[in-house]
Design a protein around this motif. Sequence first.
Motif, PDB file in Angstrom:
ATOM      1  N   ILE A   1       0.856  -1.188   0.000  1.00 29.26           N
ATOM      2  CA  ILE A   1       0.000   0.000   0.000  1.00 29.26           C
ATOM      3  C   ILE A   1       0.891   1.237   0.000  1.00 29.26           C
ATOM      4  O   ILE A   1       1.791   1.370   0.828  1.00 29.26           O
ATOM      5  CB  ILE A   1      -0.921   0.020   1.231  1.00 29.26           C
ATOM      6  CG1 ILE A   1      -1.805  -1.234   1.235  1.00 29.26           C
ATOM      7  CG2 ILE A   1      -1.784   1.273   1.241  1.00 29.26           C
ATOM      8  CD1 ILE A   1      -2.641  -1.378   2.490  1.00 29.26           C
ATOM      9  N   ASP A   2       0.615   2.153  -0.921  1.00 25.21           N
ATOM     10  CA  ASP A   2       1.369   3.396  -1.008  1.00 25.21           C
ATOM     11  C   ASP A   2       0.725   4.442  -0.099  1.00 25.21           C
ATOM     12  O   ASP A   2      -0.470   4.720  -0.214  1.00 25.21           O
ATOM     13  CB  ASP A   2       1.386   3.898  -2.456  1.00 25.21           C
ATOM     14  CG  ASP A   2       2.116   5.221  -2.597  1.00 25.21           C
ATOM     15  OD1 ASP A   2       3.330   5.265  -2.351  1.00 25.21           O
ATOM     16  OD2 ASP A   2       1.442   6.230  -2.921  1.00 25.21           O
ATOM     17  N   ALA A   3       1.517   5.022   0.802  1.00 26.47           N
ATOM     18  CA  ALA A   3       0.989   5.973   1.782  1.00 26.47           C
ATOM     19  C   ALA A   3       0.385   7.199   1.110  1.00 26.47           C
ATOM     20  O   ALA A   3      -0.661   7.710   1.540  1.00 26.47           O
ATOM     21  CB  ALA A   3       2.083   6.380   2.758  1.00 26.47           C
ATOM     22  N   ALA A   4       1.023   7.700   0.050  1.00 30.64           N
ATOM     23  CA  ALA A   4       0.517   8.893  -0.629  1.00 30.64           C
ATOM     24  C   ALA A   4      -0.841   8.621  -1.277  1.00 30.64           C
ATOM     25  O   ALA A   4      -1.751   9.457  -1.220  1.00 30.64           O
ATOM     26  CB  ALA A   4       1.527   9.361  -1.673  1.00 30.64           C
ATOM     27  N   THR A   5      -0.991   7.456  -1.890  1.00 30.31           N
ATOM     28  CA  THR A   5      -2.270   7.091  -2.508  1.00 30.31           C
ATOM     29  C   THR A   5      -3.333   6.873  -1.441  1.00 30.31           C
ATOM     30  O   THR A   5      -4.489   7.277  -1.601  1.00 30.31           O
ATOM     31  CB  THR A   5      -2.107   5.822  -3.353  1.00 30.31           C
ATOM     32  OG1 THR A   5      -1.090   6.034  -4.341  1.00 30.31           O
ATOM     33  CG2 THR A   5      -3.413   5.451  -4.031  1.00 30.31           C
ATOM     34  N   LEU A   6      -2.949   6.246  -0.340  1.00 33.38           N
ATOM     35  CA  LEU A   6      -3.888   5.962   0.741  1.00 33.38           C
ATOM     36  C   LEU A   6      -4.498   7.234   1.312  1.00 33.38           C
ATOM     37  O   LEU A   6      -5.685   7.281   1.643  1.00 33.38           O
ATOM     38  CB  LEU A   6      -3.174   5.187   1.854  1.00 33.38           C
ATOM     39  CG  LEU A   6      -4.038   4.691   3.006  1.00 33.38           C
ATOM     40  CD1 LEU A   6      -4.916   3.531   2.562  1.00 33.38           C
ATOM     41  CD2 LEU A   6      -3.181   4.276   4.197  1.00 33.38           C
ATOM     42  N   THR A   7      -3.715   8.288   1.429  1.00 32.53           N
ATOM     43  CA  THR A   7      -4.181   9.524   2.070  1.00 32.53           C
ATOM     44  C   THR A   7      -4.556  10.613   1.067  1.00 32.53           C
ATOM     45  O   THR A   7      -4.797  11.753   1.467  1.00 32.53           O
ATOM     46  CB  THR A   7      -3.103  10.061   3.030  1.00 32.53           C
ATOM     47  OG1 THR A   7      -1.884  10.278   2.300  1.00 32.53           O
ATOM     48  CG2 THR A   7      -2.840   9.072   4.151  1.00 32.53           C
ATOM     49  N   ALA A   8      -4.610  10.266  -0.228  1.00 26.40           N
ATOM     50  CA  ALA A   8      -4.968  11.258  -1.244  1.00 26.40           C
ATOM     51  C   ALA A   8      -6.426  11.675  -1.101  1.00 26.40           C
ATOM     52  O   ALA A   8      -7.318  10.829  -0.960  1.00 26.40           O
ATOM     53  CB  ALA A   8      -4.715  10.691  -2.641  1.00 26.40           C
ATOM     54  N   LEU A   9      -6.683  12.981  -1.122  1.00 25.99           N
ATOM     55  CA  LEU A   9      -8.045  13.509  -0.998  1.00 25.99           C
ATOM     56  C   LEU A   9      -8.652  13.750  -2.371  1.00 25.99           C
ATOM     57  O   LEU A   9      -7.946  14.136  -3.312  1.00 25.99           O
ATOM     58  CB  LEU A   9      -8.026  14.809  -0.203  1.00 25.99           C
ATOM     59  CG  LEU A   9      -7.596  14.683   1.258  1.00 25.99           C
ATOM     60  CD1 LEU A   9      -7.433  16.068   1.885  1.00 25.99           C
ATOM     61  CD2 LEU A   9      -8.603  13.860   2.044  1.00 25.99           C
ATOM     62  N   PRO A  10      -9.953  13.556  -2.508  1.00 22.15           N
ATOM     63  CA  PRO A  10     -10.608  13.767  -3.807  1.00 22.15           C
ATOM     64  C   PRO A  10     -10.734  15.255  -4.115  1.00 22.15           C
ATOM     65  O   PRO A  10     -10.703  16.108  -3.226  1.00 22.15           O
ATOM     66  CB  PRO A  10     -11.983  13.133  -3.603  1.00 22.15           C
ATOM     67  CG  PRO A  10     -12.245  13.301  -2.144  1.00 22.15           C
ATOM     68  CD  PRO A  10     -10.912  13.142  -1.476  1.00 22.15           C
ATOM     69  N   GLU A  11     -10.882  15.552  -5.386  1.00 22.12           N
ATOM     70  CA  GLU A  11     -11.097  16.942  -5.809  1.00 22.12           C
ATOM     71  C   GLU A  11     -12.597  17.251  -5.795  1.00 22.12           C
ATOM     72  O   GLU A  11     -13.446  16.364  -5.877  1.00 22.12           O
ATOM     73  CB  GLU A  11     -10.528  17.162  -7.206  1.00 22.12           C
ATOM     74  CG  GLU A  11      -9.014  16.962  -7.292  1.00 22.12           C
ATOM     75  CD  GLU A  11      -8.486  17.208  -8.694  1.00 22.12           C
ATOM     76  OE1 GLU A  11      -9.318  17.461  -9.604  1.00 22.12           O
ATOM     77  OE2 GLU A  11      -7.265  17.126  -8.886  1.00 22.12           O
TER      78      GLU A  11
END
Length: 439
Positions: free
Chosen positions: A315-325
Motif C-alpha cells: 500500500i502506497d501511503a501517498a495514494t492511501l491519504t490522497a483527498l478527492p477533488e
Amino acid sequence: MNCQEFHKMIPDLLADTLSPEELSVAREHFTTCPACAEALRTAREALRSVTPRFEPSVPEGLEARLLEAVHRRATASNTPERRTPRRRLVGILSGVVSAAAVVIVALTFGLNTPARAARNRLTQAIASMEGVHSIRIELRIRTSEQENFDFTDPNLEFVPHTLEAIYTPQLLWRVEKPGRKALYDGELTYLWYDSLNDGLIQPYSPDAIGMLHLLIDPNQLLELERQLTKTHNGVRYELHREAEVLYLKVISPAQGDFSQSDYMRNTSILESNTRREYRFDPENGRLQGARITFLDRDQERTLLEIDRIEYDAPIDAATLTALPEGIAWERPAQVLPSGRLTGINAKEAAQRILGAFSTWNAEILDEALRSYGTHAREILKNRYSGATVEHLSDPVRSGKYPGWFIPCTLQMADGSREKIRLALRNDTPDKSWAIDGGL
C-alpha cells in the motif's frame, strides 16, 4: 514425549492453550500412541457430555468446596502428584474419582473452558499482529450507502467495503464504500459524501467509521471479543478445528439497554443478536476471515462477511491519504457553550432546540447543530425554519447509544406534519446538548 508427559498436557489440549510448538509435539505423540489417543478422546467426550450449552450461575463457595472435596479424594487415593485445579480435572476424567464428581467439577470448570480457550486463541491472534506493517480487507455489509459506517440492516442488500491501513512508521487508514468514504492521514480524519460533494475534517476520530475501526487493526476487534470472554454477558463460545483452519464461533445477544425502547435494536452489529464466526490460521494465529450473522426467531441472515484479508499488502501511503477533488471541506464549528443548552435535562433541551426552529434562532441552533457542516445546516434551515412543536414525548434510552431519543411531531411552515425521533447527547466535556440525528 512419553505417555506420562502427554497425560499432563491433556487439560491444555482440552482448553486449546498449548503453543504451536507444544501442540505439534503432543500431536506427534498421540497420533502414534493408540492408548494416549484413546485417553484424549475419552476426556473430550466426558467434558462434552457434561458441558451444558448455557451458563448457569454457580453458587457462591461451590468451587472452593468442590476443590476441597477433590483434594481429599485424591489424597485418599495416595495420588503422588500435587495437582493444580487444572491437573485435578485430568485426574477426574481419567477415573481417579467417581463419575458424579466428573459431572460436578466439569459443571464448575468446564463451563469456562470454551471461554478460556477462546480467550487464549484471541490472545494468540493479537500477538500474531506484531510485525505486520499493513493490511487490506475486502468485505460486504448489509447497510445503506448513505448511512453511517456503523449502521446495519438485515433486510438490505450487501454493500462492498474496502479497508486499508499502514501501521508503521505511523498509523494511516482509509475506508471506502459507495456513497461514503473516510481516511486518517496521521493527524486528521476526513469524512466525505460522494452525492453531496461535502466533507468534514476532524481531529483523530475513530467514531467516524464506527465498529469498522475495529477492523482497521484486527487486534482491537479480537480484544473486544477477548474482553467479552471475561464478562460472560450472555455470550457463548465454540472452538474447533477443520483441516488447516481453526474456527471460533461467538453467539451473542444484542448488547445495550433496551428496557425503555427497542429503537436501536438490530441497527448495528453489537445491538443485534448475532453469531460471529472467525477463521484463524492455526500455525501463526492470524485472522483469515469472518462472518457475522443476524439471528432472529424466524430469520437468520449474514450481516457482514470478510471476503479477503491481505497482510503486509503493498500500500502506497501517498495514494492511501490522497483527498478527492471537488469536495467542500469544513471543520465542525467550534461553538462555545452559551449556557442555553447546559444544566438542563434532555426533554428541556429538546423543547428549547425545537422551539428555536420557528425563528431559526442561530444562537441556539448553531450550538445544537455544531457537529454539522455549513452546507448541512443550510439544508436543515431550508427544511425546518418556521416549524413548531405539536407534540413532544418523554426521552428514552435505547441500545448502546450514549444519549436520548425524543419522539416528536412538528408542524411545518407549509402546514404539513412531520414525525421525527430526535437524538440528543451531552457527553462532551462542556455538557452542552447537541443534535446527533433524527432530522
